[in-house]
Design a protein around this motif. Structure first.
Motif, PDB file in Angstrom:
ATOM      1  N   ARG A 215      12.358   8.731   2.118  1.00 50.16           N
ATOM      2  CA  ARG A 215      10.962   8.765   2.594  1.00 50.16           C
ATOM      3  C   ARG A 215      10.089   7.775   1.826  1.00 50.16           C
ATOM      4  O   ARG A 215       9.326   7.006   2.417  1.00 50.16           O
ATOM      5  CB  ARG A 215      10.440  10.197   2.432  1.00 50.16           C
ATOM      6  CG  ARG A 215       9.090  10.436   3.081  1.00 50.16           C
ATOM      7  CD  ARG A 215       8.724  11.913   3.109  1.00 50.16           C
ATOM      8  NE  ARG A 215       8.575  12.474   1.763  1.00 50.16           N
ATOM      9  CZ  ARG A 215       9.438  13.325   1.214  1.00 50.16           C
ATOM     10  NH1 ARG A 215      10.519  13.703   1.888  1.00 50.16           N
ATOM     11  NH2 ARG A 215       9.249  13.789  -0.011  1.00 50.16           N
ATOM     12  N   LEU A 216      10.202   7.792   0.483  1.00 53.18           N
ATOM     13  CA  LEU A 216       9.377   6.892  -0.326  1.00 53.18           C
ATOM     14  C   LEU A 216       9.730   5.424  -0.094  1.00 53.18           C
ATOM     15  O   LEU A 216       8.853   4.536  -0.138  1.00 53.18           O
ATOM     16  CB  LEU A 216       9.551   7.233  -1.815  1.00 53.18           C
ATOM     17  CG  LEU A 216       8.910   8.546  -2.283  1.00 53.18           C
ATOM     18  CD1 LEU A 216       9.343   8.866  -3.710  1.00 53.18           C
ATOM     19  CD2 LEU A 216       7.381   8.463  -2.183  1.00 53.18           C
ATOM     20  N   GLY A 217      10.982   5.162   0.165  1.00 53.42           N
ATOM     21  CA  GLY A 217      11.423   3.790   0.380  1.00 53.42           C
ATOM     22  C   GLY A 217      10.889   3.197   1.676  1.00 53.42           C
ATOM     23  O   GLY A 217      10.840   1.972   1.847  1.00 53.42           O
ATOM     24  N   HIS A 218      10.483   4.064   2.627  1.00 51.07           N
ATOM     25  CA  HIS A 218       9.988   3.574   3.925  1.00 51.07           C
ATOM     26  C   HIS A 218       8.579   4.113   4.189  1.00 51.07           C
ATOM     27  O   HIS A 218       8.192   4.369   5.343  1.00 51.07           O
ATOM     28  CB  HIS A 218      10.936   4.002   5.049  1.00 51.07           C
ATOM     29  CG  HIS A 218      12.324   3.447   4.902  1.00 51.07           C
ATOM     30  ND1 HIS A 218      13.281   4.048   4.125  1.00 51.07           N
ATOM     31  CD2 HIS A 218      12.896   2.333   5.425  1.00 51.07           C
ATOM     32  CE1 HIS A 218      14.395   3.344   4.169  1.00 51.07           C
ATOM     33  NE2 HIS A 218      14.191   2.271   4.949  1.00 51.07           N
ATOM     34  N   ALA A 219       7.769   4.270   3.144  1.00 50.66           N
ATOM     35  CA  ALA A 219       6.442   4.887   3.271  1.00 50.66           C
ATOM     36  C   ALA A 219       5.514   4.079   4.189  1.00 50.66           C
ATOM     37  O   ALA A 219       4.800   4.644   5.030  1.00 50.66           O
ATOM     38  CB  ALA A 219       5.813   5.049   1.887  1.00 50.66           C
ATOM     39  N   ASP A 220       5.474   2.757   4.056  1.00 47.21           N
ATOM     40  CA  ASP A 220       4.569   1.932   4.870  1.00 47.21           C
ATOM     41  C   ASP A 220       4.917   2.053   6.347  1.00 47.21           C
ATOM     42  O   ASP A 220       4.019   2.216   7.189  1.00 47.21           O
ATOM     43  CB  ASP A 220       4.655   0.463   4.434  1.00 47.21           C
ATOM     44  CG  ASP A 220       4.018   0.237   3.062  1.00 47.21           C
ATOM     45  OD1 ASP A 220       3.202   1.098   2.642  1.00 47.21           O
ATOM     46  OD2 ASP A 220       4.372  -0.772   2.402  1.00 47.21           O
ATOM     47  N   ALA A 221       6.209   1.949   6.649  1.00 48.23           N
ATOM     48  CA  ALA A 221       6.626   2.025   8.054  1.00 48.23           C
ATOM     49  C   ALA A 221       6.330   3.409   8.623  1.00 48.23           C
ATOM     50  O   ALA A 221       5.872   3.537   9.773  1.00 48.23           O
ATOM     51  CB  ALA A 221       8.117   1.717   8.162  1.00 48.23           C
ATOM     52  N   SER A 223       3.933   5.509   7.637  1.00 50.08           N
ATOM     53  CA  SER A 223       2.488   5.683   7.761  1.00 50.08           C
ATOM     54  C   SER A 223       1.957   4.948   8.986  1.00 50.08           C
ATOM     55  O   SER A 223       1.133   5.471   9.754  1.00 50.08           O
ATOM     56  CB  SER A 223       1.802   5.148   6.496  1.00 50.08           C
ATOM     57  OG  SER A 223       0.402   5.254   6.606  1.00 50.08           O
ATOM     58  N   SER A 224       2.441   3.728   9.198  1.00 52.07           N
ATOM     59  CA  SER A 224       2.008   2.931  10.348  1.00 52.07           C
ATOM     60  C   SER A 224       2.391   3.610  11.656  1.00 52.07           C
ATOM     61  O   SER A 224       1.590   3.708  12.586  1.00 52.07           O
ATOM     62  CB  SER A 224       2.646   1.536  10.258  1.00 52.07           C
ATOM     63  OG  SER A 224       2.353   0.796  11.407  1.00 52.07           O
ATOM     64  N   ALA A 225       3.648   4.138  11.701  1.00 55.07           N
ATOM     65  CA  ALA A 225       4.104   4.804  12.918  1.00 55.07           C
ATOM     66  C   ALA A 225       3.278   6.049  13.194  1.00 55.07           C
ATOM     67  O   ALA A 225       2.895   6.328  14.347  1.00 55.07           O
ATOM     68  CB  ALA A 225       5.586   5.163  12.769  1.00 55.07           C
ATOM     69  N   ALA A 226       2.956   6.821  12.156  1.00 47.21           N
ATOM     70  CA  ALA A 226       2.178   8.045  12.338  1.00 47.21           C
ATOM     71  C   ALA A 226       0.761   7.718  12.821  1.00 47.21           C
ATOM     72  O   ALA A 226       0.192   8.417  13.680  1.00 47.21           O
ATOM     73  CB  ALA A 226       2.124   8.829  11.027  1.00 47.21           C
ATOM     74  N   THR A 227       0.137   6.646  12.278  1.00 45.34           N
ATOM     75  CA  THR A 227      -1.225   6.246  12.655  1.00 45.34           C
ATOM     76  C   THR A 227      -1.260   5.813  14.116  1.00 45.34           C
ATOM     77  O   THR A 227      -2.148   6.199  14.893  1.00 45.34           O
ATOM     78  CB  THR A 227      -1.720   5.099  11.750  1.00 45.34           C
ATOM     79  OG1 THR A 227      -1.684   5.538  10.379  1.00 45.34           O
ATOM     80  CG2 THR A 227      -3.141   4.665  12.126  1.00 45.34           C
ATOM     81  N   ALA A 291      -0.190  11.102   7.849  1.00 44.20           N
ATOM     82  CA  ALA A 291      -0.560   9.729   7.475  1.00 44.20           C
ATOM     83  C   ALA A 291      -1.444   9.722   6.228  1.00 44.20           C
ATOM     84  O   ALA A 291      -1.333   8.847   5.376  1.00 44.20           O
ATOM     85  CB  ALA A 291      -1.273   9.045   8.648  1.00 44.20           C
ATOM     86  N   ASP A 292      -2.344  10.758   6.136  1.00 45.34           N
ATOM     87  CA  ASP A 292      -3.228  10.822   4.970  1.00 45.34           C
ATOM     88  C   ASP A 292      -2.444  11.133   3.690  1.00 45.34           C
ATOM     89  O   ASP A 292      -2.761  10.622   2.609  1.00 45.34           O
ATOM     90  CB  ASP A 292      -4.317  11.888   5.179  1.00 45.34           C
ATOM     91  CG  ASP A 292      -5.335  11.454   6.245  1.00 45.34           C
ATOM     92  OD1 ASP A 292      -5.399  10.243   6.526  1.00 45.34           O
ATOM     93  OD2 ASP A 292      -5.999  12.344   6.799  1.00 45.34           O
ATOM     94  N   ASP A 293      -1.413  12.050   3.836  1.00 48.79           N
ATOM     95  CA  ASP A 293      -0.644  12.495   2.651  1.00 48.79           C
ATOM     96  C   ASP A 293       0.347  11.449   2.154  1.00 48.79           C
ATOM     97  O   ASP A 293       0.750  11.478   0.982  1.00 48.79           O
ATOM     98  CB  ASP A 293       0.136  13.788   2.969  1.00 48.79           C
ATOM     99  CG  ASP A 293      -0.806  14.967   3.185  1.00 48.79           C
ATOM    100  OD1 ASP A 293      -1.978  14.863   2.770  1.00 48.79           O
ATOM    101  OD2 ASP A 293      -0.358  15.977   3.774  1.00 48.79           O
ATOM    102  N   LEU A 294       0.785  10.595   3.070  1.00 48.64           N
ATOM    103  CA  LEU A 294       1.871   9.675   2.726  1.00 48.64           C
ATOM    104  C   LEU A 294       1.340   8.485   1.953  1.00 48.64           C
ATOM    105  O   LEU A 294       0.515   7.719   2.442  1.00 48.64           O
ATOM    106  CB  LEU A 294       2.569   9.201   4.007  1.00 48.64           C
ATOM    107  CG  LEU A 294       3.900   8.495   3.800  1.00 48.64           C
ATOM    108  CD1 LEU A 294       4.928   9.445   3.202  1.00 48.64           C
ATOM    109  CD2 LEU A 294       4.412   7.954   5.145  1.00 48.64           C
ATOM    110  N   ASP A 295       1.840   8.426   0.693  1.00 49.03           N
ATOM    111  CA  ASP A 295       1.450   7.304  -0.154  1.00 49.03           C
ATOM    112  C   ASP A 295       2.675   6.514  -0.548  1.00 49.03           C
ATOM    113  O   ASP A 295       3.702   7.090  -0.898  1.00 49.03           O
ATOM    114  CB  ASP A 295       0.787   7.824  -1.454  1.00 49.03           C
ATOM    115  CG  ASP A 295      -0.714   7.984  -1.273  1.00 49.03           C
ATOM    116  OD1 ASP A 295      -1.244   7.333  -0.379  1.00 49.03           O
ATOM    117  OD2 ASP A 295      -1.292   8.796  -2.014  1.00 49.03           O
TER     118      ASP A 295
END
Length: 577
Positions: A215-221, A223-227, A291-295
């Protein structure tokens, strides 16, 4: 007993009776086959060389009359045999190829069962048995058998203690000789346990960390998908004009709500759209929260990967086939138990040493008890055998027992000595014979002539008969090397033994045969075989002829006949008193 195709015997029936049966015949006529047949019936070794030339197999069948409460009858019934009116039918076949089969009471059985039955039913005594009894170990066994419970009971306790001592000594030796190996094993276990304890792994932790790293290794992808997904469902604040699923769903619901009262089916569809609306709102809210929680947290990701590396090392060293942390934890538990065992070995060595000392002392006490019982029985046994020898024309012979011990520094302490010990105690037993007054007692193997040895063995057997009787005794030419008055006394003694047991004697001495209640003669035909008529029960006249042949070598010699009649009369006289 019926014998077929055994040695020189083609087909013959041997009728053994109660009392004393003598079996005679010319040398090579097949007398020994009678002994061999009985041996086969009672578990003897099957030698394919015994099968008559030209025959495929030899067969021996016997009918034994047994009391229903005898141990042999009980053992046979236990094996599935059936008694035939109180009699047990036994059969043994030996093929020319060496295969052997046994049947008891109509049931195929292992040959070992015949051996068991034989021990309860018959004592075979021949010249080979004499040779065996010359061995000190057999003489000790004979003395113990004669002594009965007085030796058997303490000897059983001695053997139990002896086994326990052997086990303790073996464990002690293993622990002390393997001290270095145990120390190395303990060091390896400590290293592994320390390594695992430092990491403090938790079952299932490796699976959870793998998921977190993904999960942490793909956080940006993520977050973008969730948004994007949230915008498609609930609208994009940056583009109010863009259509979204929530707006389109609201339009659809309004269109149906306006006319739902006209048709129940449409009303049901409108309700389902309402449900979809609630579900869509929930998912949109969850996506916004996700999306808010994922850093993207590089520090946490590095920590997770470091932890996974530590756990991977543990799995590589201490994991099993499934390669999960539960196996590492199980290894640690087993390792802790084994380390406690190894660390406790020093204490265990001390305990075992103390236990060994106690067992050796207990063994010494029991050995002394067995020795004392043997000494007492040896005196009685020697007196009884000496008395029998007096009956067998050796009136001045004395039998004694030499019971000695051997010094051994690794032995047990007994009467101020350290002596060797074994499963039978500490005694070396040997039968000594002084054949006449003034003679130094010597081991019977060295101090007795052939004729004297035969009489000593017969005396021993007769004494046994009183102490441990069996229903049948078979003597195979134990009178070898004997003649004259001694032979007469042997015949008389066998006749006395036959008053309480069935006695079968294969003999070449007319003085012995004259005492028999029944006399069988084995005769070969002209072609060298023994047929059905070749084993005969002799009447009085035929006995005179056979004894005459045995005496003079001529059946019809007047002198031989007169001597034979005199011999028969002399044999019968004392038995009528």
């Amino acid at each position: 007993m019926r014998i077929r195709d055994l040695g020189v015997i083609d087909d013959a029936v041997v009728e053994l009776a109660p009392g004393f049966t003598a079996v005679t015949g010319e040398t090579g006529a097949g007398k020994t086959m009678v002994v061999t047949s009985l041996g086969l019936l009672l578990g003897g070794r099957a030698d394919p060389g015994l099968v008559r030339h030209g025959a495929g197999r030899a067969v021996v069948e016997g009918r034994l009359e047994l009391p229903a409460d005898s141990p042999a009858a009980a053992r046979a019934v236990e094996a599935g045999a059936e008694l035939d009116d109180g009699a047990l039918l036994i059969s043994r076949t030996v093929s020319a190829e060496g295969r052997s089969r046994a049947y008891v009471g109509g049931r195929a059985v292992p040959v070992g069962l015949l051996t068991e039955l034989g021990e309860d039913l018959i004592a075979v005594h021949g010249q080979t048995d004499q040779q065996r009894l010359l061995r000190p170990a057999r003489q000790r066994g004979a003395l113990d058998r004669y002594a009965g419970g007085t030796v058997a009971e303490p000897l059983a306790r001695y053997r139990e203690t002896y086994r326990a001592l052997r086990e303790v000594a073996a464990t002690l030796e293993e622990l002390t000789t393997r001290a270095r190996e145990r120390a190395q094993e303990a060091d390896l276990l400590r290293f592994g346990l320390d390594e695992i304890a430092a990491a403090e792994p938790v079952a299932g932790e490796d699976v959870e960390l793998a998921a977190e790293a993904e999960r942490l290794g793909h956080a940006d992808a993520l977050s973008s998908a969730a948004t994007l997904a949230h915008a498609a469902l609930a609208g994009d604040p940056a583009d109010p004009e863009a259509l979204d699923a929530g707006t389109l769903l609201a339009q659809s619901r309004r269109a149906l709500d306006a006319v739902r009262h006209h048709d129940e089916r449409l009303a049901a569809l409108a309700d389902r759209l309402n449900e979809v609306g609630y579900l869509l709102a929930d998912v949109a809210g969850d996506l916004a929260g996700y999306a808010d929680d994922l850093d993207a947290d590089p520090v946490r990701l590095a920590a997770v990967e470091d932890r996974r590396s530590v756990l991977a090392q543990l799995l590589r060293k201490y994991g099993g086939e499934d390669n999960v942390l539960a196996e590492v934890i199980a290894w640690a538990e087993a390792g802790s138990a084994r380390l406690a065992e190894l660390d406790g070995d020093d204490e265990r060595i001390d305990q075992l040493g103390a236990q060994e000392t106690e067992l050796r002392a207990e063994l010494a006490e029991l050995a002394a008890e067995v020795s004392a019982a043997r000494q007492a029985a040896a005196g009685r046994f020697a007196e009884a055998v000496s008395a029998e020898l007096a009956e067998l024309a050796m009136p001045h012979a004395r039998v004694t027992f030499s019971i000695t011990r051997v010094d051994d520094l690794a032995g047990i302490e007994l009467d101020g000595r350290t002596v060797a010990y074994g499963p039978h105690g500490v005694d070396e037993v040997e039968v000594l014979l002084a054949p006449h007054p003034g003679a130094q007692p010597r081991p019977i193997a060295k101090g007795a002539s052939g004729g004297e040895l035969s009489r000593v063995m017969l005396a021993v057997e007769v004494v046994f008969a009183g102490a441990d009787p069996v229903p049948t005794y078979l003597f195979d030419e134990v009178d070898a090397g004997v003649g004259g008055k001694a032979a007469v006394e042997i015949g008389r003694r066998l006749a006395k033994l036959a008053e309480s047991a069935q006695v079968v004697v294969v003999t070449h001495l007319p003085q012995v045969a004259a005492f028999a209640d029944r006399h069988l003669v084995v005769e070969k035909t002209h072609d060298g075989t023994v047929t059905r008529s070749g084993v005969k029960v002799l009447n009085d006249e035929e006995r005179v002829r056979e004894l005459s042949r045995m005496l003079a070598g001529l059946e019809d010699s007047e002198l031989g006949r007169a001597h034979a009649e005199e011999l028969l009369a002399a044999a019968r006289a004392p038995r009528h008193h």
